[in-house]
Design a protein around this motif. Sequence first.
Motif, short mmCIF file in Angstrom:
data_model
loop_
_atom_site.label_atom_id
_atom_site.label_comp_id
_atom_site.label_asym_id
_atom_site.label_seq_id
_atom_site.Cartn_x
_atom_site.Cartn_y
_atom_site.Cartn_z
N SER A 1 92.03 -16.26 88.64
CA SER A 1 91.02 -15.35 88.12
C SER A 1 90.16 -14.78 89.25
N ALA A 2 89.98 -13.47 89.23
CA ALA A 2 89.11 -12.83 90.21
C ALA A 2 87.66 -13.28 90.02
N ALA A 3 87.35 -13.86 88.88
CA ALA A 3 85.99 -14.35 88.62
C ALA A 3 85.57 -15.42 89.62
N LEU A 4 86.53 -16.09 90.25
CA LEU A 4 86.17 -17.10 91.26
C LEU A 4 85.30 -16.51 92.36
N ILE A 5 85.44 -15.22 92.62
CA ILE A 5 84.64 -14.56 93.66
C ILE A 5 83.16 -14.71 93.34
N GLY A 6 82.80 -14.71 92.07
CA GLY A 6 81.40 -14.83 91.67
C GLY A 6 80.88 -16.25 91.65
N LEU A 7 81.72 -17.23 91.85
CA LEU A 7 81.31 -18.63 91.76
C LEU A 7 80.19 -19.01 92.73
#
Length: 154
Positions: free
Chosen positions: A136-142
């Motif tokens: 998931s590209a959402a990991l960038i926001g972690l």
Amino acid sequence: MTVPRAGLLAALLLSALPMAAHAAEPPAYDAALAAKFGADERGMRAYVLVILKTGPKPMPAGPERDAMFRGHFANMQRLSDEGKLVLAGPLDGVDGWRGLFVFAVADIEEARRLAATDPVLVNGEMVAEYHAYYGSAALIGLPDVHRRLQRPQP
């Protein structure tokens, strides 16, 4: 906390599933956020997963080891601040598995260059194993979310 290797791999694979599949109503697509995070049409992107294992030169307890690990944590913070390291943490040490990094880079060679700046690898305390990972590209926001959860230190 003990994290079996199969459990770690299952957790990483599950993170690749779009979160909208678990929501009652799918969220609206955010093209700007997708572009910012480097998401493809599935909301995914390429990363490099690095497994840190016990190395050939364990350093004995003492000031040098303490300094090495301070450098390790400072290096991880620097790489996170640069947007290259999106996830890092310790493992249970079973079978020599000590920790992991997830780098927001598509190329294993770039991940090798980044990891080579870490004192635990430089000193042989740990060695690294590299794997292409699609999640998931959402990991960038972690890292940003983590900063919001971390209480200020006195």
